[in-house]
Design a protein around this motif. Structure first.
Motif, PDB file in Angstrom:
ATOM      1  N   LYS A   1     -10.644  -1.143  15.680  1.00 39.55           N
ATOM      2  CA  LYS A   1     -10.182  -2.519  15.504  1.00 39.55           C
ATOM      3  C   LYS A   1     -10.187  -2.915  14.036  1.00 39.55           C
ATOM      4  CE  LYS A   1     -11.629  -7.274  16.588  1.00 39.55           C
ATOM      5  NZ  LYS A   1     -12.630  -8.098  17.313  1.00 39.55           N
ATOM      6  N   MET A   2     -11.234  -2.557  13.328  1.00 34.41           N
ATOM      7  CA  MET A   2     -11.343  -2.925  11.914  1.00 34.41           C
ATOM      8  C   MET A   2     -10.355  -2.141  11.056  1.00 34.41           C
ATOM      9  SD  MET A   2     -13.419  -5.354  11.764  1.00 34.41           S
ATOM     10  CE  MET A   2     -14.902  -6.111  12.416  1.00 34.41           C
ATOM     11  N   ALA A   3     -10.192  -0.863  11.346  1.00 35.56           N
ATOM     12  CA  ALA A   3      -9.224  -0.076  10.581  1.00 35.56           C
ATOM     13  C   ALA A   3      -7.818  -0.649  10.737  1.00 35.56           C
ATOM     14  CB  ALA A   3      -9.271   1.385  11.037  1.00 35.56           C
ATOM     15  N   TYR A   4      -7.452  -1.044  11.959  1.00 36.51           N
ATOM     16  CA  TYR A   4      -6.151  -1.668  12.173  1.00 36.51           C
ATOM     17  C   TYR A   4      -6.072  -3.017  11.479  1.00 36.51           C
ATOM     18  CZ  TYR A   4      -4.105   1.671  15.447  1.00 36.51           C
ATOM     19  OH  TYR A   4      -3.534   2.797  16.001  1.00 36.51           O
ATOM     20  N   GLY A   5      -7.183  -3.781  11.501  1.00 34.14           N
ATOM     21  CA  GLY A   5      -7.201  -5.077  10.839  1.00 34.14           C
ATOM     22  C   GLY A   5      -7.043  -4.954   9.335  1.00 34.14           C
ATOM     23  N   THR A   6      -7.732  -3.984   8.736  1.00 38.55           N
ATOM     24  CA  THR A   6      -7.584  -3.720   7.306  1.00 38.55           C
ATOM     25  C   THR A   6      -6.138  -3.400   6.966  1.00 38.55           C
ATOM     26  OG1 THR A   6      -9.858  -2.938   7.001  1.00 38.55           O
ATOM     27  CG2 THR A   6      -8.230  -2.161   5.439  1.00 38.55           C
ATOM     28  N   ARG A   7      -5.536  -2.507   7.761  1.00 38.94           N
ATOM     29  CA  ARG A   7      -4.144  -2.121   7.505  1.00 38.94           C
ATOM     30  C   ARG A   7      -3.201  -3.320   7.649  1.00 38.94           C
ATOM     31  NH1 ARG A   7      -1.499   2.677   7.417  1.00 38.94           N
ATOM     32  NH2 ARG A   7      -3.339   3.772   8.165  1.00 38.94           N
ATOM     33  N   TRP A   8      -3.449  -4.154   8.631  1.00 37.50           N
ATOM     34  CA  TRP A   8      -2.601  -5.328   8.878  1.00 37.50           C
ATOM     35  C   TRP A   8      -2.626  -6.262   7.660  1.00 37.50           C
ATOM     36  CZ3 TRP A   8      -3.404  -8.942  13.753  1.00 37.50           C
ATOM     37  CH2 TRP A   8      -2.273  -9.758  13.907  1.00 37.50           C
ATOM     38  N   ASN A   9      -3.821  -6.541   7.157  1.00 34.95           N
ATOM     39  CA  ASN A   9      -3.934  -7.443   6.008  1.00 34.95           C
ATOM     40  C   ASN A   9      -3.373  -6.825   4.732  1.00 34.95           C
ATOM     41  OD1 ASN A   9      -5.037  -9.619   7.374  1.00 34.95           O
ATOM     42  ND2 ASN A   9      -7.157  -9.001   7.000  1.00 34.95           N
ATOM     43  N   LEU A  10      -3.609  -5.536   4.527  1.00 30.48           N
ATOM     44  CA  LEU A  10      -3.070  -4.891   3.325  1.00 30.48           C
ATOM     45  C   LEU A  10      -1.549  -4.815   3.372  1.00 30.48           C
ATOM     46  CD1 LEU A  10      -5.688  -2.047   2.761  1.00 30.48           C
ATOM     47  CD2 LEU A  10      -5.238  -4.002   1.268  1.00 30.48           C
ATOM     48  N   ARG A  11      -1.004  -4.574   4.552  1.00 33.86           N
ATOM     49  CA  ARG A  11       0.456  -4.538   4.693  1.00 33.86           C
ATOM     50  C   ARG A  11       1.061  -5.906   4.355  1.00 33.86           C
ATOM     51  NH1 ARG A  11       1.026  -3.105   9.891  1.00 33.86           N
ATOM     52  NH2 ARG A  11       1.057  -0.878   9.424  1.00 33.86           N
ATOM     53  N   HIS A  12       0.333  -6.979   4.686  1.00 34.48           N
ATOM     54  CA  HIS A  12       0.832  -8.329   4.437  1.00 34.48           C
ATOM     55  C   HIS A  12       0.863  -8.658   2.945  1.00 34.48           C
ATOM     56  CE1 HIS A  12       1.603 -12.565   5.399  1.00 34.48           C
ATOM     57  NE2 HIS A  12       0.672 -12.882   4.507  1.00 34.48           N
ATOM     58  N   TYR A  13      -0.144  -8.156   2.189  1.00 34.30           N
ATOM     59  CA  TYR A  13      -0.269  -8.556   0.796  1.00 34.30           C
ATOM     60  C   TYR A  13       0.155  -7.499  -0.213  1.00 34.30           C
ATOM     61  CZ  TYR A  13      -2.960 -12.613   2.366  1.00 34.30           C
ATOM     62  OH  TYR A  13      -3.354 -13.777   2.960  1.00 34.30           O
ATOM     63  N   GLY A  14       0.094  -6.224   0.159  1.00 34.48           N
ATOM     64  CA  GLY A  14       0.280  -5.197  -0.854  1.00 34.48           C
ATOM     65  C   GLY A  14       1.105  -4.014  -0.422  1.00 34.48           C
ATOM     66  N   LYS A  15       1.046  -2.978  -1.243  1.00 32.13           N
ATOM     67  CA  LYS A  15       1.840  -1.785  -0.978  1.00 32.13           C
ATOM     68  C   LYS A  15       1.126  -0.488  -1.364  1.00 32.13           C
ATOM     69  CE  LYS A  15       4.184  -2.539  -5.422  1.00 32.13           C
ATOM     70  NZ  LYS A  15       5.472  -2.766  -6.103  1.00 32.13           N
TER      71      LYS A  15
END
Length: 340
Positions: free
Chosen positions: A223-237
């Motif tokens: 859950k946390m790994a997916y959450g990290t990816r979700w937030n990073l995808r929203h803000y960065g590259k």
């Protein structure tokens, strides 16, 4: 080198000064502290002010100092009436006064009096569109008067508040603190790791500093790994995210340029290992293994971690405490893996 004064946030007593030092050292610039006060830091440096303003989170303003005197209204007015304030012909000015810890001997009307002292020298005032803004910081028995040259955009961190991110859980670090501890890690370029990334807030702040920083997030919980990816995808590259155990990371030895992490507090987070202390000890050993020699890590936890960090081989540079509420005080520790 030039003199600069940093008007610091009152959110924390020591972190803002540490953040300034971390930013300057990240680029290899020279600096010397010439004055340290409550919510103000005076240095001599060759640093690029525009870069500092773009990175700092716990600084309100950066000034070029003009004079320093006792925190007495008449003394300040005398200096303002004779000092070289470096206003060009036709430039309009505005004066702002900041009294740290209350007004003390400085009256609420003093800002107007100070502006009038400069106006009487033949300069024009503009309250709405000044060419130059002067700031007087009254702190610790002194007044530091200077010309405003940069102001970090602190409003951006409110826009990235935890509850405004795509993936949110309560109890995480606020963005300004996350940015500050990333800056303390001296990262300028290369790979930055958070081995227990949770919602990814630390990595978001690191990735937004520069395209030259590539962040890596990992967490044992899917859950946390997916959450990290979700937030990073929203803000960065520039990111990679993986699900892995911090006790046995699939990362090469001596390959990471900086590590910043907030250890899980254990109440609702699964902890692998025979005990909580064993988990901390073995995770810190892994952090030490993957970090490059000569580089820095910042470790956050609810209890002091200096003993375990030293046992793993780290040199403890400094520690800070951040009081959250009666049952939680965060301990923020900066360490360095020395070159052997």
């Amino acid at each position: 080198m030039r003199r600069l004064v940093f008007e610091l946030s009152g959110e924390h007593d020591t972190l803002p000064k540490s953040e300034v030092s971390g930013c300057i050292e990240a680029y290899g610039w020279q600096y010397e502290v010439v004055g340290s006060y409550r919510q103000a830091l005076a240095i001599r440096t060759d640093a690029d002010v525009s870069i500092l303003a773009g990175r700092l989170a716990l600084t309100h303003h950066i000034m070029e100092p003009i004079f320093e005197c006792s925190a007495d209204e008449e003394a300040i007015l005398r200096e303002a009436g004779s000092a070289d304030i470096k206003l060009k012909a036709g430039e309009r000015f505005l004066v702002r006064v900041k009294c740290v810890g209350g007004h003390g001997r400085i009256s609420p009307q003093f800002e107007r009096r100070l502006g009038a002292a400069i106006w009487r020298r033949g300069y024009k005032v503009s309250l709405t569109n000044p060419d130059v803004v002067f700031r007087a910081i009254v702190t610790g028995g002194v007044c530091i008067f200077g010309k405003l040259i940069a102001s970090p955009d602190r409003a951006q961190y409110e826009k990235r508040a935890p509850q405004k991110k795509p993936f949110f859980l309560p109890g995480v670090l606020m963005p300004r603190i996350s940015r500050a501890i990333v800056n303390m890690s001296r990262i300028r370029e290369g790979w930055m790791l958070d081995p227990m990334s949770g919602t990814g807030g630390i990595l978001v702040e690191a990735e937004l500093i520069s395209d030259a920083i590539h962040v890596i997030g990992s967490d044992i919980q899917k859950k946390m790994a997916y959450g990290t990816r979700w937030n990073l995808r929203h803000y960065g590259k520039n990111y990679d995210v993986m699900m892995q155990d911090s006790l046995k990371m699939g990362i090469k030895t001596n390959s990471i340029d900086a590590i910043v992490t907030d250890f899980p507090y254990g109440q609702s987070t699964p902890i692998k290992g025979s005990s909580l202390e064993a988990f901390h000890r073995d995770t810190i050993k892994e952090i030490f293994r993957v970090l490059k020699p000569g580089r820095y890590a910042v470790i956050v936890y609810r209890e002091p971690m200096e003993k375990l960090l030293r046992e793993a081989g780290f040199n403890v540079i400094e520690s800070h405490e951040q009081y959250i509420h009666k049952s939680l005080t965060r301990h923020i520790t900066l360490v360095r893996k020395e070159v052997v």
